[in-house]
Write an enzyme that holds these catalytic residues in place. Structure first.
Site, PDB file in Angstrom:
ATOM      1  N   SER A   7       0.813  -1.212   0.000  1.00 13.53           N
ATOM      2  CA  SER A   7       0.000   0.000   0.000  1.00 13.53           C
ATOM      3  C   SER A   7       0.850   1.267   0.000  1.00 13.53           C
ATOM      4  O   SER A   7       1.608   1.508  -0.928  1.00 13.53           O
ATOM      5  CB  SER A   7      -0.961  -0.048   1.196  1.00 13.53           C
ATOM      6  OG  SER A   7      -1.923   0.963   1.122  1.00 13.53           O
TER       7      SER A   7
ATOM      8  N   ASP B 194      -2.442   6.471  -3.417  1.00 15.14           N
ATOM      9  CA  ASP B 194      -1.325   5.783  -2.774  1.00 15.14           C
ATOM     10  C   ASP B 194      -0.808   4.696  -3.706  1.00 15.14           C
ATOM     11  O   ASP B 194      -1.282   4.548  -4.834  1.00 15.14           O
ATOM     12  CB  ASP B 194      -1.732   5.222  -1.406  1.00 15.14           C
ATOM     13  CG  ASP B 194      -2.721   4.070  -1.510  1.00 15.14           C
ATOM     14  OD1 ASP B 194      -3.389   3.944  -2.555  1.00 15.14           O
ATOM     15  OD2 ASP B 194      -2.832   3.294  -0.541  1.00 15.14           O
TER      16      ASP B 194
ATOM     17  N   ASP C 199      -5.881   2.369  -3.431  1.00 14.15           N
ATOM     18  CA  ASP C 199      -7.122   2.282  -2.658  1.00 14.15           C
ATOM     19  C   ASP C 199      -7.312   3.469  -1.721  1.00 14.15           C
ATOM     20  O   ASP C 199      -8.297   3.533  -0.991  1.00 14.15           O
ATOM     21  CB  ASP C 199      -7.233   0.951  -1.898  1.00 14.15           C
ATOM     22  CG  ASP C 199      -6.164   0.765  -0.836  1.00 14.15           C
ATOM     23  OD1 ASP C 199      -5.296   1.655  -0.675  1.00 14.15           O
ATOM     24  OD2 ASP C 199      -6.195  -0.285  -0.149  1.00 14.15           O
TER      25      ASP C 199
ATOM     26  N   ASP D 144      -1.039   1.522  -4.057  1.00 13.10           N
ATOM     27  CA  ASP D 144      -1.871   0.453  -4.630  1.00 13.10           C
ATOM     28  C   ASP D 144      -3.258   0.933  -5.034  1.00 13.10           C
ATOM     29  O   ASP D 144      -4.107   0.132  -5.416  1.00 13.10           O
ATOM     30  CB  ASP D 144      -1.969  -0.737  -3.670  1.00 13.10           C
ATOM     31  CG  ASP D 144      -2.844  -0.462  -2.460  1.00 13.10           C
ATOM     32  OD1 ASP D 144      -2.851   0.693  -1.987  1.00 13.10           O
ATOM     33  OD2 ASP D 144      -3.505  -1.395  -1.967  1.00 13.10           O
TER      34      ASP D 144
END
EC number: 5.4.2.10
Length: 445
Positions: free
Chosen positions: A101, A240, A244, A242
């Site tokens: 993340s 961010d 999400d 990834d």
């Protein structure tokens, strides 16, 4: 029963340190394959962000799946919510995300989606953990899992994102700066916004495996703030690593966080008669969000921190909108998990409906001063159970006289204690937070 390997969002850590090692990830792939093969034939999707270690762990996990007899579909670099979406549309038994993340490149992790695109239930995670502690066996050669690649995965997800707004949507004339964090959105997000007519300037869209989240993305907004002002853009959007989480910046360079974005979406849904139920926030959601929604007679409840808990609360109440101040926003009318691109599109639609700038629209919510301090700790002892910390928390709460909140919690993804204090006067809030953080730090030393 407590979980041995799984945190609040899968398994995460430093690359090369247990459990983020190739041998463990291979065994994890096998355990996942065995867990889902108990229900019959098994296909598992694997996607990843842009970390250099992702290729190593993709190969290891794929090998473990094959050893269990499960088939693998490879997506390549793909935002986490895109993996959730494709897991559903390909009717796979599970989706796997190789990502840490918003963490730096030398961390990585593995998180999972069910065949419905939701986080795995606790009982499935416990089954996987039991298999991880069992001896690994390999199916006979004729039953080894097969591997194939989905070449149009990015295109499918781009079209899905665009379908979250009306087909007549046209952002022509809107100047947007995107910060893609050198992560999984680096190709997809610019395509989505350009194809919907926006004039797009892109930052941090040249991943090299090591620069993901490096002074960019939703946790490092300085570059985006400067670029929005420099390019005379209407707003900026930061993702961010990834994809999400989303944060935004208005035309003056001021940051608009997840609580404010959640409010803008909720108000728009209510005004258009599309809001179902209320809004789910978390223990970290700003009190100002709760008060602003209260003024609109929109119910608000707090879940534990983590989008899996927000989603669980939404499902339990049959509501459609929830999120965190960090920028995880779940729009259940569109998706089954936090989706940064789709959340950003919903905000742009809200601005379009009202004919307002982001700076104007955010005036509907007055955030209370809130200070968050992260304190790193080591060891197995829980610093929050220390008498000094408990006494200090009670003392500060009493000193605030019912005009604020104190929240101490351990991060579910990093060895951090998060000290949050919220109240009506910034100087006293900061003083109380620093006082508490000092005591927690002394206990952690």
């Amino acid at each position: 029963m407590s979980r041995k390997y799984f945190g609040t969002d899968g398994i995460r850590g430093r690359v090369g340190e247990f459990p983020i090692t190739p041998d463990f990830v291979l065994k994890l792939g096998w355990a996942v394959g065995m867990a889902f093969r108990r229900q019959g034939n098994c296909r598992v999707l694997i996607g990843k962000d842009t970390r250099s270690s992702g290729y190593m762990f993709e190969s290891a996990f794929e090998a473990g799946l094959s050893a269990s007899g499960a088939d693998t579909l490879l997506l390549g670099p793909m935002p986490t919510p895109g993996i959730a979406y494709l897991t559903r549309t390909f009717h796979a038994e599970a989706g796997v995300v190789i990502s840490a993340s918003h963490n730096p490149h030398d961390d990585n992790g593995i998180k999972f989606f069910s065949g419905q695109g939701t986080k795995l239930p606790d009982d499935v995670e416990l089954m996987i953990e039991e298999l991880l502690d069992a001896p690994m066996t390999v199916v006979e050669s004729a039953r080894l899992g097969k591997v194939s690649r989905i070449n149009d995965a990015a295109g499918r997800y781009i079209e899905f994102c665009k379908s979250s707004v009306p087909t007549s949507t046209d952002f022509n004339g809107l100047k947007v700066v995107l910060d893609c964090a050198n992560g999984a959105t680096y190709k997809i997000a610019p395509s989505v916004f350009r194809e919907l007519g926006a004039e797009v300037t892109v930052l941090a869209a040249s991943p090299n495996g090591l620069n993901i989240n490096d002074k960019c993305g939703s946790t490092h907004l300085d570059g985006l703030q400067a670029a929005v002002v420099e390019h005379h853009a209407d707003l900026g959007i930061a993702f961010d690593g990834d994809g999400d989480r989303v944060m935004m910046v208005d035309h003056t360079g001021a940051v608009v966080d997840g609580d404010e974005l959640l409010f803008l979406i909720a108000r728009d849904l209510q005004e258009s008669g599309r809001l179902q139920g209320g809004v789910v926030g978390t223990l970290m959601s700003n009190l100002g969000l709760e008060l602003a929604l209260q003024e609109l007679h929109i119910p608000f409840v707090r879940a534990k921190v983590g989008d899996r808990y927000v989603m669980a609360e939404l499902l339990a109440r049959n509501w459609m909108l929830g999120g965190e101040n960090s920028g995880h926003i779940v729009c259940c009318q569109n998706t089954t998990t936090g989706d940064a691109i789709i959340a950003a599109l919903q905000v742009l639609m809200a601005l379009k409906h009202r004919g307002q700038t982001l700076a104007e629209a955010r005036q509907g919510i007055r955030k209370c001063p809130q200070v968050l301090i992260n304190v790193r700790f080591k060891g197995e002892n829980d610093p929050l159970e220390h008498p000094s910390v408990k006494e200090a928390s009670v003392r500060v709460t009493e000193q605030m006289g019912g005009r604020g909140r104190v929240l101490l919690r351990k991060s579910g993804t990093e060895p951090l204690v998060r000290v949050m204090v919220e109240g009506d006067e910034e100087a006293s809030v900061r003083a109380h937070a620093e006082q508490l953080a000092k005591i927690v730090s002394e206990v952690c030393a």
